[in-house]
Scaffold this motif. Structure first.
Motif, PDB file in Angstrom:
ATOM      1  N   GLY A   1       0.829  -1.195   0.000  1.00  0.00           N
ATOM      2  CA  GLY A   1       0.000   0.000   0.000  1.00  0.00           C
ATOM      3  C   GLY A   1       0.867   1.250   0.000  1.00  0.00           C
ATOM      4  O   GLY A   1       2.099   1.187  -0.073  1.00  0.00           O
ATOM      5  N   PRO A   2       0.232   2.411   0.077  1.00  0.00           N
ATOM      6  CA  PRO A   2       1.000   3.660   0.094  1.00  0.00           C
ATOM      7  C   PRO A   2       1.801   3.806   1.384  1.00  0.00           C
ATOM      8  O   PRO A   2       1.444   3.257   2.429  1.00  0.00           O
ATOM      9  CB  PRO A   2      -0.079   4.740  -0.004  1.00  0.00           C
ATOM     10  N   LYS A   3       2.898   4.543   1.298  1.00  0.00           N
ATOM     11  CA  LYS A   3       3.742   4.745   2.470  1.00  0.00           C
ATOM     12  C   LYS A   3       3.088   5.754   3.405  1.00  0.00           C
ATOM     13  O   LYS A   3       2.611   6.802   2.977  1.00  0.00           O
ATOM     14  CB  LYS A   3       5.116   5.249   2.061  1.00  0.00           C
ATOM     15  N   ILE A   4       3.078   5.408   4.671  1.00  0.00           N
ATOM     16  CA  ILE A   4       2.523   6.275   5.701  1.00  0.00           C
ATOM     17  C   ILE A   4       3.679   6.768   6.559  1.00  0.00           C
ATOM     18  O   ILE A   4       4.479   5.971   7.057  1.00  0.00           O
ATOM     19  CB  ILE A   4       1.497   5.524   6.559  1.00  0.00           C
ATOM     20  N   ILE A   5       3.799   8.076   6.712  1.00  0.00           N
ATOM     21  CA  ILE A   5       4.860   8.677   7.513  1.00  0.00           C
ATOM     22  C   ILE A   5       4.353   8.873   8.940  1.00  0.00           C
ATOM     23  O   ILE A   5       3.285   9.443   9.154  1.00  0.00           O
ATOM     24  CB  ILE A   5       5.292  10.042   6.937  1.00  0.00           C
ATOM     25  N   VAL A   6       5.141   8.392   9.908  1.00  0.00           N
ATOM     26  CA  VAL A   6       4.816   8.566  11.323  1.00  0.00           C
ATOM     27  C   VAL A   6       5.894   9.466  11.922  1.00  0.00           C
ATOM     28  O   VAL A   6       7.073   9.096  11.937  1.00  0.00           O
ATOM     29  CB  VAL A   6       4.771   7.205  12.049  1.00  0.00           C
TER      30      VAL A   6
ATOM     31  N   GLY B   1       8.422   5.190   8.855  1.00  0.00           N
ATOM     32  CA  GLY B   1       7.431   4.980   7.808  1.00  0.00           C
ATOM     33  C   GLY B   1       6.922   3.553   7.854  1.00  0.00           C
ATOM     34  O   GLY B   1       7.511   2.677   8.481  1.00  0.00           O
ATOM     35  N   HIS B   2       5.796   3.331   7.152  1.00  0.00           N
ATOM     36  CA  HIS B   2       5.198   2.001   7.129  1.00  0.00           C
ATOM     37  C   HIS B   2       4.477   1.801   5.808  1.00  0.00           C
ATOM     38  O   HIS B   2       3.827   2.712   5.307  1.00  0.00           O
ATOM     39  CB  HIS B   2       4.203   1.840   8.274  1.00  0.00           C
TER      40      HIS B   2
END
Length: 108
Positions: free
Chosen positions: A70-75, A89-90
């Motif tokens: 899926g799209p990269k999620i920035i934490v 990131g995840h």
């Protein structure tokens, strides 16, 4: 148009014959056959069958097309006034399934 509502991993998906859906990751190779047995609803034109909560003997036959991300999620976490910053990131893994057939009581 024949479609079914299936449940997988406590999420519900609308499965249309011939379409693809992205479900949570399965450890399966592309080309493998999978059956989704938790069918909640089957609609074929005007005829609708609703389960209580599941339809007995119904299944959705699928083929694994690909393993995708899926799209990269920035934490980004920080604590003000303390110079603490953490950036991670995840990317969630998904399995793309091709819907081959919707089977109710042995009839396709």
């Amino acid at each position: 148009m024949k479609y079914a509502i299936v449940e997988d991993g406590s999420k519900q998906y609308k499965a249309i014959e011939g379409a693809t859906i992205d479900v949570d990751f399965f450890a399966a190779e592309p080309g493998d056959q999978l059956d989704l047995n938790q069918v909640l609803l089957v609609a074929d034109g005007e005829q609708v069958t609703i389960g209580t909560p599941l339809i007995e003997g119904a299944k959705v036959q699928t083929t694994v097309v690909d393993q995708v991300k899926g799209p990269k999620i920035i934490v980004f976490r920080y604590k003000p006034k303390k110079r603490i910053r953490t950036k991670t990131g995840h990317r969630q893994k998904y399995t793309r399934l091709q819907i081959d057939a919707i089977v109710v009581n042995g009839e396709g």
